[in-house]
Design a protein around this motif. Sequence first.
Motif, short mmCIF file in Angstrom:
data_model
loop_
_atom_site.label_atom_id
_atom_site.label_comp_id
_atom_site.label_asym_id
_atom_site.label_seq_id
_atom_site.Cartn_x
_atom_site.Cartn_y
_atom_site.Cartn_z
N SER A 157 16.58 42.80 0.10
CA SER A 157 15.26 41.33 -0.52
C SER A 157 14.14 42.64 -0.31
O SER A 157 14.43 43.88 0.14
N PHE A 158 12.72 42.03 -0.79
CA PHE A 158 12.10 42.88 -1.18
C PHE A 158 10.79 42.13 -0.71
O PHE A 158 10.35 40.89 -0.88
N LEU A 159 9.79 42.64 -0.23
CA LEU A 159 8.38 42.92 -0.67
C LEU A 159 7.24 42.33 -2.00
O LEU A 159 7.51 43.26 -2.50
N PRO A 160 7.49 41.31 -2.67
CA PRO A 160 6.94 41.64 -4.05
C PRO A 160 5.12 41.11 -3.70
O PRO A 160 4.62 40.30 -3.41
N THR A 161 4.68 42.62 -5.09
CA THR A 161 3.85 43.15 -4.75
C THR A 161 2.99 42.74 -6.09
O THR A 161 3.73 43.40 -7.65
N GLU A 162 2.20 42.14 -6.11
CA GLU A 162 1.70 41.78 -8.04
C GLU A 162 1.42 43.24 -8.97
O GLU A 162 1.19 44.05 -8.29
N ASN A 163 1.90 42.81 -9.95
CA ASN A 163 1.64 43.80 -10.64
C ASN A 163 2.64 45.19 -10.80
O ASN A 163 2.92 46.06 -11.64
N HIS A 164 3.62 45.28 -9.45
CA HIS A 164 4.97 45.56 -9.60
C HIS A 164 5.40 45.60 -10.60
O HIS A 164 6.18 44.47 -10.73
N VAL A 165 7.26 46.14 -10.80
CA VAL A 165 8.18 45.81 -11.70
C VAL A 165 9.37 46.21 -11.34
O VAL A 165 8.92 47.59 -10.53
N TYR A 166 10.13 45.22 -11.18
CA TYR A 166 10.98 45.56 -10.02
C TYR A 166 12.60 45.43 -11.31
O TYR A 166 12.60 44.64 -12.55
N LEU A 167 14.40 46.01 -10.57
CA LEU A 167 15.05 45.79 -11.69
C LEU A 167 15.87 45.08 -10.14
O LEU A 167 15.32 45.26 -8.88
N LEU A 168 16.57 44.53 -11.24
CA LEU A 168 17.24 43.68 -10.14
C LEU A 168 19.33 44.14 -10.98
O LEU A 168 19.05 43.69 -11.84
N ASN A 169 19.98 44.37 -10.23
CA ASN A 169 21.14 44.39 -10.89
C ASN A 169 22.79 43.49 -9.41
O ASN A 169 22.22 43.07 -8.27
N MET A 170 22.96 43.13 -10.11
CA MET A 170 23.90 41.06 -9.68
C MET A 170 24.44 41.17 -10.12
O MET A 170 24.87 41.46 -11.48
N THR A 171 25.88 40.85 -8.84
CA THR A 171 27.00 40.40 -9.06
C THR A 171 26.70 39.32 -9.61
O THR A 171 26.44 38.56 -9.56
#
Length: 287
Positions: free
Chosen positions: A151-165
């Motif tokens: 989980s994560f707290l979505p922060t404005e203007n932040h970039v995320y990478l997600l690795n999904m099974t």
Amino acid sequence: APSLASMKWTAAILLVVAAVASVSADSCIGTLYAADPFQDGVSLPNGLSASVTNEYQLVNRQTDIDFGGGGVMRVVPEGNRQAAVVDLGSEGQLSADYGALSSPRGAMYTSLHWDADSQQVLILKDYSKNTFQPLHNDSAQKLTIMDSTASFLPTENHVYLLNMTSSSHTGPYLAKMLVLVSDPYKAVTMRWDVIESSFDCRCLVNPKNGAYILGGPSAAVAEALRPATVPASGSSYSGTPYPGGSSAVPYIALAVALLAAIAAVAALVLVALPIFRQRAIVYKELN
């Protein structure tokens, strides 16, 4: 022979067709609402809402991300799936961390892509030279640490990478996400792209996108162009998939193709009509 006027009209129509066909864009963009059970989750590869209705029952179709409450984004909150999430920081932080200080706004997010040769995620190194570099070791390592309670707290203007099974609907994939607007207890709006997958999906990154189409089709057009793969039980799109790549082609791409086909037929008619008229005149003179 065709007249000069008809040839000019034909050229103009073909130019319009070419311009329309060249309009393309990647990414999906959508908003999740904490208080809306129909739109508090999303399937990232295709932009479909996580929940559907069936016989007046609300059932889960596939949830990749859930924004159910407390301002927290839960990743793959279903079954035995696992995920890894990496917060890379803001565009400004990324530019500084990777030495790409002269890059324009949005360049760092745009540059994130999967390199099939080196089997790793690359990010911008030098904008003027169009060169890329691997992620820092700590970020690359975090992307491999899978967890069933990510989980994560979505922060404005932040970039995320997600690795999904994988799930029952999709295989494993990597995605990037840019949080545009975040009200922790109400809604979050984000842009995302699948950057690596072994299956067909709508929100696939397009390395050579054109102009972004600001705004989607009307509800009537969207319904008429709804892909046959949408379950009859009522999945709704929580994102607006834009055409691009080899598979991100939901609504607008079909409309563009239809317009291009109509314009092409009109162009052929304009070319053929003067020829038929000329032949008719010659036929009358011979008879």
